[in-house]
Structure formats: structure tokens, C-alpha cells
Design a protein around this motif. Structure first.
Motif, PDB file in Angstrom:
ATOM      1  N   ILE A   1     -15.635 -40.829  77.780  1.00 17.11           N
ATOM      2  CA  ILE A   1     -16.152 -40.954  76.422  1.00 17.11           C
ATOM      3  C   ILE A   1     -17.312 -39.984  76.245  1.00 17.11           C
ATOM      4  O   ILE A   1     -18.035 -39.690  77.208  1.00 17.11           O
ATOM      5  CB  ILE A   1     -16.604 -42.409  76.158  1.00 17.11           C
ATOM      6  N   SER A   2     -17.461 -39.480  75.033  1.00 12.18           N
ATOM      7  CA  SER A   2     -18.587 -38.594  74.738  1.00 12.18           C
ATOM      8  C   SER A   2     -19.223 -38.984  73.413  1.00 12.18           C
ATOM      9  O   SER A   2     -18.547 -39.472  72.507  1.00 12.18           O
ATOM     10  CB  SER A   2     -18.142 -37.125  74.698  1.00 12.18           C
TER      11      SER A   2
ATOM     12  N   SER B   1     -21.230 -36.403  77.756  1.00 12.66           N
ATOM     13  CA  SER B   1     -20.035 -37.171  78.122  1.00 12.66           C
ATOM     14  C   SER B   1     -20.181 -37.777  79.510  1.00 12.66           C
ATOM     15  O   SER B   1     -20.941 -37.287  80.352  1.00 12.66           O
ATOM     16  CB  SER B   1     -18.794 -36.267  78.096  1.00 12.66           C
ATOM     17  N   ILE B   2     -19.447 -38.842  79.705  1.00 10.59           N
ATOM     18  CA  ILE B   2     -19.315 -39.449  81.020  1.00 10.59           C
ATOM     19  C   ILE B   2     -17.838 -39.740  81.256  1.00 10.59           C
ATOM     20  O   ILE B   2     -17.146 -40.227  80.360  1.00 10.59           O
ATOM     21  CB  ILE B   2     -20.169 -40.731  81.149  1.00 10.59           C
TER      22      ILE B   2
ATOM     23  N   ALA C   1     -16.197 -39.532  70.739  1.00 12.59           N
ATOM     24  CA  ALA C   1     -14.866 -39.064  71.144  1.00 12.59           C
ATOM     25  C   ALA C   1     -14.423 -39.759  72.424  1.00 12.59           C
ATOM     26  O   ALA C   1     -15.240 -40.087  73.289  1.00 12.59           O
ATOM     27  CB  ALA C   1     -14.870 -37.546  71.351  1.00 12.59           C
ATOM     28  N   LEU C   2     -13.119 -39.975  72.526  1.00 14.54           N
ATOM     29  CA  LEU C   2     -12.461 -40.390  73.767  1.00 14.54           C
ATOM     30  C   LEU C   2     -11.639 -39.204  74.249  1.00 14.54           C
ATOM     31  O   LEU C   2     -10.992 -38.531  73.445  1.00 14.54           O
ATOM     32  CB  LEU C   2     -11.563 -41.595  73.525  1.00 14.54           C
ATOM     33  N   PHE C   3     -11.650 -38.950  75.564  1.00 10.58           N
ATOM     34  CA  PHE C   3     -10.945 -37.776  76.055  1.00 10.58           C
ATOM     35  C   PHE C   3     -10.229 -38.067  77.365  1.00 10.58           C
ATOM     36  O   PHE C   3     -10.563 -39.000  78.110  1.00 10.58           O
ATOM     37  CB  PHE C   3     -11.914 -36.601  76.242  1.00 10.58           C
ATOM     38  N   GLY C   4      -9.221 -37.243  77.622  1.00 10.73           N
ATOM     39  CA  GLY C   4      -8.532 -37.230  78.898  1.00 10.73           C
ATOM     40  C   GLY C   4      -8.416 -35.785  79.354  1.00 10.73           C
ATOM     41  O   GLY C   4      -8.182 -34.886  78.542  1.00 10.73           O
ATOM     42  N   ARG C   5      -8.592 -35.553  80.637  1.00 13.68           N
ATOM     43  CA  ARG C   5      -8.566 -34.188  81.173  1.00 13.68           C
ATOM     44  C   ARG C   5      -7.711 -34.140  82.438  1.00 13.68           C
ATOM     45  O   ARG C   5      -7.845 -34.989  83.314  1.00 13.68           O
ATOM     46  CB  ARG C   5      -9.984 -33.726  81.493  1.00 13.68           C
TER      47      ARG C   5
ATOM     48  N   ASP D   1     -21.423 -30.349  76.140  1.00  7.64           N
ATOM     49  CA  ASP D   1     -20.705 -29.200  75.587  1.00  7.64           C
ATOM     50  C   ASP D   1     -21.122 -28.938  74.150  1.00  7.64           C
ATOM     51  O   ASP D   1     -21.692 -29.801  73.473  1.00  7.64           O
ATOM     52  CB  ASP D   1     -19.189 -29.397  75.681  1.00  7.64           C
ATOM     53  N   PHE D   2     -20.830 -27.718  73.706  1.00  4.00           N
ATOM     54  CA  PHE D   2     -20.995 -27.324  72.311  1.00  4.00           C
ATOM     55  C   PHE D   2     -19.633 -26.895  71.805  1.00  4.00           C
ATOM     56  O   PHE D   2     -18.967 -26.052  72.407  1.00  4.00           O
ATOM     57  CB  PHE D   2     -21.993 -26.169  72.184  1.00  4.00           C
TER      58      PHE D   2
END
Length: 285
Positions: free
Chosen positions: A50-51, A250-251, A85-89, A219-220
Motif C-alpha cells: 500500500i502507498s 509505500s510499504i 494506492a494498492l499495488f502488486g509488483r 516515488d514521484f
């Protein structure tokens, strides 16, 4: 601005507490014998997180000149609004990763922020809640190997650039007096613009890996759009597009990771063999 202060404080607390919990949970449980090889030759891994941060917009509202396009000089700190935001990488190797995210951002602007009295007297303002889905490719900078003793550790930092494609839904709410016939036509005509738009995210970031399981990052992210109604307002004398950007902390949590085949080979034929030889020597004594 209380909501922005609460968001920032929450992010800072999360960034401080969760990594400490990870350090405590993983201390003594993971072998460090392949730390440097994992640092130099990391295998594929899957991460989710999450960020949170702040977003801002570059639009016609609050511009310095009513007949010229807005620029970065027209960005005001009072326009900062929360983003989430929610993210996956999925990181394929040490050089490339693919990241997907779903974001919610608030954008706003007000002519009162402009230093030009003509813009202030125009009296326009807007708010816009943006829902965005994006996919970007991340290109990581090569890691340094000059200071081996300092690099041989659990906390590793990565620098990266990214770009990709996003699609977003928006619904600007424009307020203020009607200033001319063109403005009246825009404000009283349906379907002047599509509420679903495309953008190209471009940006850079840095990321730390903690205890081989958690990540912290910042990040930007600048979104280059292809339309002029992010604020719901347009001047007939200016041909330009509106844009928006965000900065976030983010974490993330590494859900799955694997070693490179060469790391497993070294583990099996060097470390395990060495341990077996030590055991046999001890028994023979």
C-alpha cells in the motif's frame, strides 16, 4: 488540511512500526550465508503493498496568465490533496519489474491562489476525485559493489525509473461565475468530455528491502494526459492538456521469492559440503 496531516502521520507511523515488527519476527530465523549472492543475483519475487501520499494538478485554474498554458510554476502547495494506492509488483530479476496498481486521488484548484489579479477576479475553482488503474515497467539501476562489507547486509536500496499506461475515471466539479459565451456553452452542454481517459505515468523512485521480507519505498509519479478538462474548464484561446502528479511513501510485503539457480548450486555444493566436511572431521576426532 486536517485530513492531509492525518494521512501523513499515519504513513509515518506505519513506516516506523511495521519494519520493526518484521525485524523482530525474522531475527534468527533466516540464514544470512547467501546474503551477498542474493544481493548480487536476486531471483524472481512477488510483492504486494500500500502507498499513501499527496497529489496535485496542472490545469487552467489558478494559472499565471489566462491566455497561456499552465506550467510547473502554477503548482501550489495549497493544492496538495491525499492519494492512496494498492499495488502488486513482480520483479523478474535485478534489472526489471512489472507493477500494477489501483489508486484513488483528490485533485483541486482555485483561482484565488494565482498571483495575477485578473485570474483571482475570475473566481473559478474545481475539485476532482480520480480513480486510476495502471501498469508500469520499472527499470532498476545497477547496484554498487564497491563497498562489499557495507553492501553485505539485509537492508538494500534500489533506485529505479518507470513508465507505462494508466486508465482513469474522473468527474470534475467546477464552480464560479460564467465569464463568457464559450464558458456558458461548456458548462451547459453534456458530454463535452469523456469521464474515462488515458494517461502515461512517468517517474522515478527508491526502495529498501528490510529483513528479506518487507520493503519501504518512495516515488514521484507524473501523469501525462491527452485532454484539457481535468478541471472541467477550458479557454478557447489556449490549446493545451491538463496533467496531474503524486508523490508517495509505500510499504510492501514480499509474498514469494526464489533464488537464482546459481545461488542454490552454491548453497548445495559449497556451504552444505563445507558443513558436512566439518561434521565428518568432528566425528573422526
Amino acid at each position: 488540511m486536517n485530513y492531509l496531516k492525518i494521512t501523513i502521520i499515519s504513513v509515518l507511523l506505519a513506516l516506523l512500526v511495521l519494519p520493526l515488527m518484521a525485524q523482530v519476527q525474522t531475527s534468527g530465523k533466516r540464514s544470512a550465508r547467501l546474503n551477498y549472492r542474493a544481493f548480487a543475483l536476486p531471483g524472481p519475487r512477488l510483492e504486494a503493498g500500500i502507498s499513501m501520499g499527496a497529489a496535485n494538478a496542472i490545469t487552467d485554474i489558478a494559472s499565471r496568465n489566462p491566455d497561456e498554458p499552465s506550467s510547473l510554476l502554477d503548482v501550489y502547495s495549497r493544492g496538495l490533496s491525499p492519494s492512496l494506492a494498492l499495488f502488486g509488483r513482480y520483479k523478474f530479476n535485478s534489472a526489471f519489474a512489472l507493477k500494477g496498481s489501483a489508486s484513488a486521488l483528490m485533485l483541486r484548484g482555485n483561482d484565488r491562489w494565482s498571483p495575477e489579479i485578473e485570474i483571482v477576479n475570475r473566481g473559478k475553482s474545481f475539485t476532482n476525485n480520480v480513480i486510476e488503474a495502471s501498469v508500469v515497467g520499472e527499470l532498476y539501476m545497477p547496484r554498487s559493489y564497491k563497498r562489499l562489507k557495507q553492501d553485505f547486509r539485509l537492508n538494500w536500496m534500489d533506485l529505479y525509473l518507470f513508465s507505462g499506461l494508466s486508465v482513469f475515471y474522473h468527474n470534475p466539479q467546477l464552480k464560479g461565475p460564467v465569464i463568457d459565451d464559450f464558458d456558458y456553452l461548456i458548462m451547459n452542454t453534456d458530454n463535452v468530455f469523456n469521464q474515462i481517459q488515458l494517461a502515461v505515468p512517468i517517474g522515478a523512485g527508491m526502495k529498501w528491502t528490510l529483513a528479506s521480507q518487507w520493503t519501504l519505498g518512495m516515488d514521484f509519479n507524473f501523469r501525462y494526459t491527452f485532454f484539457d478538462y481535468l478541471d472541467g474548464f477550458r479557454r478557447p484561446s489556449v490549446s493545451r492538456n491538463d496533467h496531474f502528479f503524486s508523490g508517495s511513501l509505500s510499504i510492501g510485503y514480499i509474498l514469494r521469492s526464489s533464488q537464482q539457480p546459481s545461488n542454490r548450486t552454491v548453497n548445495s555444493f559449497v556451504f552444505d559440503r563445507s558443513n558436512n566436511n566439518k561434521t565428518r572431521n568432528a566425528r573422526s576426532r
